[in-house]
Design an enzyme around this catalytic site. Structure first.
Site, PDB file in Angstrom:
ATOM      1  N   CYS A   1      20.937  43.395  43.644  1.00  0.00           N
ATOM      2  CA  CYS A   1      21.322  43.073  42.257  1.00  0.00           C
ATOM      3  C   CYS A   1      21.334  41.566  41.981  1.00  0.00           C
ATOM      4  O   CYS A   1      20.860  41.112  40.932  1.00  0.00           O
ATOM      5  CB  CYS A   1      22.690  43.668  41.955  1.00  0.00           C
ATOM      6  SG  CYS A   1      23.834  43.603  43.334  1.00  0.00           S
TER       7      CYS A   1
ATOM      8  N   HIS B   1      27.423  40.696  37.328  1.00  0.00           N
ATOM      9  CA  HIS B   1      27.474  39.560  38.248  1.00  0.00           C
ATOM     10  C   HIS B   1      27.134  38.279  37.479  1.00  0.00           C
ATOM     11  O   HIS B   1      26.273  38.287  36.598  1.00  0.00           O
ATOM     12  CB  HIS B   1      26.411  39.698  39.356  1.00  0.00           C
ATOM     13  CG  HIS B   1      26.651  40.823  40.319  1.00  0.00           C
ATOM     14  ND1 HIS B   1      27.811  41.563  40.375  1.00  0.00           N
ATOM     15  CD2 HIS B   1      25.837  41.308  41.306  1.00  0.00           C
ATOM     16  CE1 HIS B   1      27.703  42.467  41.355  1.00  0.00           C
ATOM     17  NE2 HIS B   1      26.527  42.338  41.919  1.00  0.00           N
TER      18      HIS B   1
END
Ligand code: NAP
Ligand code: 3JM
Length: 340
Positions: A133, A245
């Site tokens: 990710c 994130h």
């Protein structure tokens, strides 16, 4: 002519990424014929939905892939190592979300906005890998800058949401926060230390060089996807955020990129949205990125400590663009260009 439909299996359908894959297939109207949900013994018989219809979860095992065209894997690295070859032998193309196959030279590692043509290499093993990710959102944002000015070096620090560790970690943050706010001690089960109201400079386990595996994923995957000449160093940190994130990224380029040029490049870049108006305190934040598929870029400024350098702040939903959306985008290209 009737639209061709594809039989899709999701290995790890009951997990955080698997649930999101189901949603992405539905939202993007992926032409699904038969859908198969696979997970561990713990979930066999559990009922999830697809497009409003009930689907029973079945056991992930070696003969679960008969008649499947596309197998989306998000059941952990060891399951991917064990079951992707069986799925490929049964004729399915595997799109794997784990780190198990990413660095295999016979497995393409793909971010559709960056290296879609690499998908062609799926024929070698029948497996395509989805990057980590943190790598995905970084390369989506950096690709246009690299094409324009050749990135020489990347220094990145991440601020990663607990959803990247799965359902148990989402519960752990919620429970710990509740306990602490009520004056009770918080018990750490998923992470080595408390995550509520804390930051952990450890994601995944440590390697002999002192870096974590997550940090080395960012180094090696970025080089495989974008350019093996780029030097990368990373510090990955878990923060008490549920979804999305964030990354503080410093790049050194082969020629100067002004802030105005960077704005223009990011504005035009596929999959990116420029969110940068500091006079109005506008910049990307995880709470705004959650639930979206774009990569948000802001706080762009020249690094005044070197000749050709930029600082950027990059935010994306780790479960969507960082995992499920990226995998479904790969599947979309696969059926359009390759499987037919
Ligand atoms: P999660 O919420 O913990 O879900 C794990 C899934 O794997 C569940 O469906 C679980 O089934 C299944 N599973 C676990 N052990 C199994 C076994 N022995 N046999 C069959 N199925 C098993 O985790 P997640 O966040 O969805 O992540 C799943 C995986 O995706 C990770 O392990 C990682 O490899 C990958 N991932 C990749 C990214 C990325 O950056 N691309 C991001 C996050 C995760 P049960 O419900 O039956 O236990
Ligand atoms: C993200 O148990 C496991 O193998 C999963 C570990 C994991 C990974 C991984 O290494 O596949 C958890 C969360 C990732 C990833 O994307 O690299």
């Amino acid at each position: 002519m009737a639209k061709k439909l594809w039989n899709v299996a999701i290995a790890g359908a009951t997990g955080a990424v698997g649930n999101q894959m189901i949603e992405c297939l539905e939202e993007r109207n992926f032409p699904v014929g038969r859908i198969k949900y696979l997970a561990s013994e713990r979930s066999v018989g559990k009922v999830l939905e697809f497009r409003g219809k009930p689907v029973q979860v079945e056991l992930l095992d070696h003969d679960a892939f008969e008649g499947i065209d596309i197998a989306l894997f998000s059941a952990g690295g060891s399951r991917s190592l064990e079951f992707c070859p069986s799925a490929a032998r049964a004729g399915a193309v595997c799109i794997d979300n784990s780190s198990a196959w990413r660095m295999d030279p016979d497995v393409p590692l793909v971010v559709p906005e960056v290296n879609p043509d690499a998908i062609a290499g799926y024929t070698r093993k029948g497996i395509i890998a989805n990057p980590n990710c943190s790598t995905i959102q970084m390369v989506v944002a950096l690709k246009p800058l690299h094409d324009y000015a050749t990135i020489k070096r990347i220094v990145v620090s991440t601020y990663q949401a607990v959803s990247g560790t799965g359902k148990k970690a989402i519960d752990e943050l919620r429970i710990q926060a509740g306990e602490l706010l009520n004056g009770r001690p918080a018990e750490a089960k998923v992470y080595p230390h408390r995550i509520a109201f804390n930051c952990l400079p450890q994601i995944d386990s440590f390697e002999p060089n002192g870096y974590t595996k997550e940090e080395m994923k960012m180094v090696n995957e970025t080089r495989k996807i974008m350019d093996s000449d780029i030097r990368v160093t990373a510090t990955t940190v878990r923060v008490p955020v549920f979804y999305s994130h964030s990354e503080s990224v410093n790049i050194e380029t082969g020629k100067k990129v002004t802030v105005a040029q960077a704005f223009e490049l990011i504005r035009k870049a596929p999959g990116c949205r420029l969110v940068d108006d500091v006079a109005s305190r506008v910049y990307p934040m995880p709470c705004d990125a959650a639930g979206q598929d774009l990569t948000f870029v802001g706080r762009i400024r020249e690094d005044e400590s070197i000749e050709n350098g930029l600082n950027l702040w990059i935010v994306a939903d780790n479960i969507r663009k960082g995992a499920a959306t990226n995998a479904v985008q790969i599947a979309e290209i696969l059926i359009k260009k390759y499987l037919k």
